[in-house]
Design a protein around this motif. Structure first.
Motif, PDB file in Angstrom:
ATOM      1  N   GLY A  52      -4.546   1.027  -6.763  1.00  0.00           N
ATOM      2  CA  GLY A  52      -5.746   0.331  -7.203  1.00  0.00           C
ATOM      3  C   GLY A  52      -5.643  -1.182  -7.235  1.00  0.00           C
ATOM      4  O   GLY A  52      -6.406  -1.848  -7.948  1.00  0.00           O
ATOM      5  N   PHE A  53      -4.730  -1.757  -6.439  1.00  0.00           N
ATOM      6  CA  PHE A  53      -4.616  -3.212  -6.366  1.00  0.00           C
ATOM      7  C   PHE A  53      -5.551  -3.759  -5.293  1.00  0.00           C
ATOM      8  O   PHE A  53      -5.685  -3.173  -4.207  1.00  0.00           O
ATOM      9  N   ASP A  54      -6.183  -4.886  -5.585  1.00  0.00           N
ATOM     10  CA  ASP A  54      -6.979  -5.558  -4.567  1.00  0.00           C
ATOM     11  C   ASP A  54      -6.061  -5.972  -3.422  1.00  0.00           C
ATOM     12  O   ASP A  54      -4.981  -6.529  -3.650  1.00  0.00           O
ATOM     13  N   HIS A  55      -6.487  -5.710  -2.194  1.00  0.00           N
ATOM     14  CA  HIS A  55      -5.609  -5.978  -1.059  1.00  0.00           C
ATOM     15  C   HIS A  55      -6.413  -6.067   0.226  1.00  0.00           C
ATOM     16  O   HIS A  55      -7.565  -5.605   0.291  1.00  0.00           O
ATOM     17  N   TYR A  56      -5.797  -6.659   1.232  1.00  0.00           N
ATOM     18  CA  TYR A  56      -6.317  -6.647   2.588  1.00  0.00           C
ATOM     19  C   TYR A  56      -5.172  -6.332   3.539  1.00  0.00           C
ATOM     20  O   TYR A  56      -4.092  -6.936   3.454  1.00  0.00           O
ATOM     21  N   ASN A  99       0.208 -15.804 -10.679  1.00  0.00           N
ATOM     22  CA  ASN A  99      -0.819 -16.457 -11.494  1.00  0.00           C
ATOM     23  C   ASN A  99      -2.177 -15.806 -11.281  1.00  0.00           C
ATOM     24  O   ASN A  99      -2.407 -15.119 -10.268  1.00  0.00           O
ATOM     25  N   ASP A 100      -3.054 -16.023 -12.226  1.00  0.00           N
ATOM     26  CA  ASP A 100      -4.416 -15.507 -12.104  1.00  0.00           C
ATOM     27  C   ASP A 100      -5.075 -16.076 -10.852  1.00  0.00           C
ATOM     28  O   ASP A 100      -4.942 -17.261 -10.550  1.00  0.00           O
ATOM     29  N   GLU A 101      -5.739 -15.204 -10.101  1.00  0.00           N
ATOM     30  CA  GLU A 101      -6.462 -15.556  -8.882  1.00  0.00           C
ATOM     31  C   GLU A 101      -5.547 -15.839  -7.690  1.00  0.00           C
ATOM     32  O   GLU A 101      -5.975 -16.419  -6.690  1.00  0.00           O
ATOM     33  N   LYS A 105       2.896  -5.232 -13.724  1.00  0.00           N
ATOM     34  CA  LYS A 105       3.039  -6.005 -14.963  1.00  0.00           C
ATOM     35  C   LYS A 105       2.072  -7.186 -15.005  1.00  0.00           C
ATOM     36  O   LYS A 105       1.571  -7.549 -16.076  1.00  0.00           O
ATOM     37  N   ALA A 106       1.808  -7.782 -13.841  1.00  0.00           N
ATOM     38  CA  ALA A 106       0.826  -8.873 -13.795  1.00  0.00           C
ATOM     39  C   ALA A 106      -0.563  -8.357 -14.136  1.00  0.00           C
ATOM     40  O   ALA A 106      -1.334  -9.023 -14.844  1.00  0.00           O
ATOM     41  N   ARG A 107      -0.876  -7.161 -13.665  1.00  0.00           N
ATOM     42  CA  ARG A 107      -2.180  -6.573 -14.000  1.00  0.00           C
ATOM     43  C   ARG A 107      -2.267  -6.260 -15.493  1.00  0.00           C
ATOM     44  O   ARG A 107      -3.334  -6.442 -16.105  1.00  0.00           O
ATOM     45  N   LEU A 108      -1.164  -5.796 -16.081  1.00  0.00           N
ATOM     46  CA  LEU A 108      -1.147  -5.551 -17.526  1.00  0.00           C
ATOM     47  C   LEU A 108      -1.431  -6.829 -18.310  1.00  0.00           C
ATOM     48  O   LEU A 108      -1.996  -6.783 -19.408  1.00  0.00           O
ATOM     49  N   ALA A 109      -1.042  -7.974 -17.715  1.00  0.00           N
ATOM     50  CA  ALA A 109      -1.276  -9.270 -18.362  1.00  0.00           C
ATOM     51  C   ALA A 109      -2.660  -9.827 -18.020  1.00  0.00           C
ATOM     52  O   ALA A 109      -2.933 -11.010 -18.258  1.00  0.00           O
ATOM     53  N   ASN A 110      -3.519  -8.963 -17.446  1.00  0.00           N
ATOM     54  CA  ASN A 110      -4.900  -9.322 -17.113  1.00  0.00           C
ATOM     55  C   ASN A 110      -5.000 -10.414 -16.046  1.00  0.00           C
ATOM     56  O   ASN A 110      -5.982 -11.168 -16.013  1.00  0.00           O
ATOM     57  N   LYS A 111      -3.990 -10.485 -15.189  1.00  0.00           N
ATOM     58  CA  LYS A 111      -4.058 -11.419 -14.068  1.00  0.00           C
ATOM     59  C   LYS A 111      -4.764 -10.749 -12.899  1.00  0.00           C
ATOM     60  O   LYS A 111      -4.514  -9.581 -12.586  1.00  0.00           O
ATOM     61  N   ARG A 112      -5.633 -11.494 -12.253  1.00  0.00           N
ATOM     62  CA  ARG A 112      -6.327 -11.001 -11.070  1.00  0.00           C
ATOM     63  C   ARG A 112      -5.666 -11.604  -9.845  1.00  0.00           C
ATOM     64  O   ARG A 112      -5.327 -12.788  -9.816  1.00  0.00           O
ATOM     65  N   PHE A 113      -5.506 -10.787  -8.822  1.00  0.00           N
ATOM     66  CA  PHE A 113      -4.825 -11.246  -7.603  1.00  0.00           C
ATOM     67  C   PHE A 113      -5.227 -10.341  -6.444  1.00  0.00           C
ATOM     68  O   PHE A 113      -5.785  -9.248  -6.647  1.00  0.00           O
ATOM     69  N   LYS A 146      -6.789 -18.696   1.200  1.00  0.00           N
ATOM     70  CA  LYS A 146      -6.861 -17.337   0.644  1.00  0.00           C
ATOM     71  C   LYS A 146      -5.486 -16.833   0.217  1.00  0.00           C
ATOM     72  O   LYS A 146      -5.386 -15.916  -0.596  1.00  0.00           O
ATOM     73  N   ILE A 147      -4.429 -17.389   0.799  1.00  0.00           N
ATOM     74  CA  ILE A 147      -3.055 -17.036   0.434  1.00  0.00           C
ATOM     75  C   ILE A 147      -2.390 -18.274  -0.147  1.00  0.00           C
ATOM     76  O   ILE A 147      -2.406 -19.339   0.474  1.00  0.00           O
ATOM     77  N   ASN A 148      -1.811 -18.132  -1.330  1.00  0.00           N
ATOM     78  CA  ASN A 148      -1.128 -19.280  -1.943  1.00  0.00           C
ATOM     79  C   ASN A 148       0.260 -18.927  -2.490  1.00  0.00           C
ATOM     80  O   ASN A 148       0.894 -19.732  -3.156  1.00  0.00           O
TER      81      ASN A 148
END
Length: 333
Positions: free
Chosen positions: A206-210, A152-154, A173-181, A225-227
């Motif tokens: 290029g994925f947001d990550h830690y 899901n987004d966020e 594919k989630a990024r293609l659907a404009n989901k941010r995560f 922060k993790i769900n």
């Protein structure tokens, strides 16, 4: 997707997992990645099996190495049933816990033996192997369709170890659907696959990550922060018991504490095992716990122990993602 290969990180592309050049099998050496892009040269199937055992490749890597090893046997030994059977036995014995490779080899071996009557036998084996690789690519594609819809987004998504093809395709594919995560990747001692393989791939794609240490998971779940929790599965049973890299179990327990769903990707269920009592957990050399890449982390006199896989009871598994469908915990099967 027509070809998933272009959307995968470097170490998951076929040619970088393993490939044959002349009569040598080149295996991408994940022990040195991302600092070096090296290939281990296996001159025969037994050296390929040794490479698998010694963690040159891991996760889904052994499956492709094993399939390409069948081509290597064909090139070196021709229509020799004994050579194929001995090679398959060596490959199966190299990693006892992840049974996908073993089940695939047992399935494809009769097809190869039945192909002895073909004039161009080596080409026939290559065709069989390439068809199987295409089949698995299609499985990863189908599983990632499901996985991407679970994101899901966020979302803050935890994984463990190196989550393989379907996870990265799900993110794509989630990024293609404009989901941010944002993905949280624990380092995964003692080989640090989470740091070296997962985090570097997330960064390059290029994925947001830690990158986090293995003992930070509870804190980030408590802070919200993790769900979501998603991993690969080295083995899955029909009752949704999952086997994955050591550390997966404790993360699943903490996730359940905070009502965070845990989903595992599995090509198929191992129908040969009734329950967790049938699962063989591989124990590796304890010296691997006491050093990293040749650097000692403690005294030689220290005692260590290393079971490299966890069994995650089904009550902690929200669902298992297969190419056919998402099997949810509690649904009638």
């Amino acid at each position: 997707m027509n070809n998933i290969q272009e959307f995968l990180p470097y170490i998951l592309k076929h040619e970088n997992i393993s490939r044959i050049e002349d009569k040598t099998l080149l295996i991408g050496d994940r022990r040195s990645y991302p600092f070096e892009k090296k290939f281990y040269k296996a001159e025969n199937v037994f050296e390929a099996a040794s490479a698998i055992k010694n963690m040159v490749t891991q996760g889904g890597g052994p499956l492709e190495v094993a399939l390409n090893s069948l081509v290597l046997i064909a090139k070196q030994n021709g229509k020799c049933e004994k050579a194929f059977k001995e090679g398959v036995t060596a490959l199966i014995n190299s990693r006892p816990t992840n049974t996908t490779m073993a089940r695939e080899l047992k399935c494809v071996l009769p097809t190869i033996i039945n192909s002895f009557e073909c004039d161009n036998f080596v080409s026939k084996v290559e065709e069989i192997v390439n068809n199987r690789l295409d089949y698995y690519d299609s499985c990863y594609d189908k599983m990632s369709d499901i996985g991407s819809h679970l994101i899901n987004d966020e979302d803050g998504i935890l994984t463990t170890c190196f989550p393989e093809h379907s996870f990265f395709l799900s993110l794509y594919k989630a990024r293609l659907a404009n989901k941010r995560f944002c993905v949280f990747a624990p380092e995964t001692r003692p080989y640090l696959q989470g740091a070296r393989l997962t985090s570097s791939s997330l960064s390059l794609m290029g994925f947001d990550h830690y990158l986090i240490t293995d003992n930070m998971v509870g804190t980030f779940m408590r802070e919200g922060k993790i769900n979501k929790y998603m991993t690969a599965a080295d083995l899955a049973l029909k009752d949704l018991t999952v086997v994955n890299k050591i550390g997966t179990f404790q993360n699943a327990v903490v996730a359940a504490t905070f009502n965070i769903p845990y989903y595992a990707f599995a090509i198929s269920f191992d129908q040969t095992k009734k329950d967790f009592n049938d699962i063989v957990i591989e124990y590796r050399d304890s010296e691997e716990v006491k050093n990293f890449r040749g650097v000692k982390t403690t005294l030689d006199s220290v005692n260590a122990i290393y079971p490299c896989f966890d069994i995650i009871p089904s009550k902690y598994v929200s669902g298992v993602i297969t190419p056919d469908k998402l099997f949810l915990n509690g649904e009638k099967r």
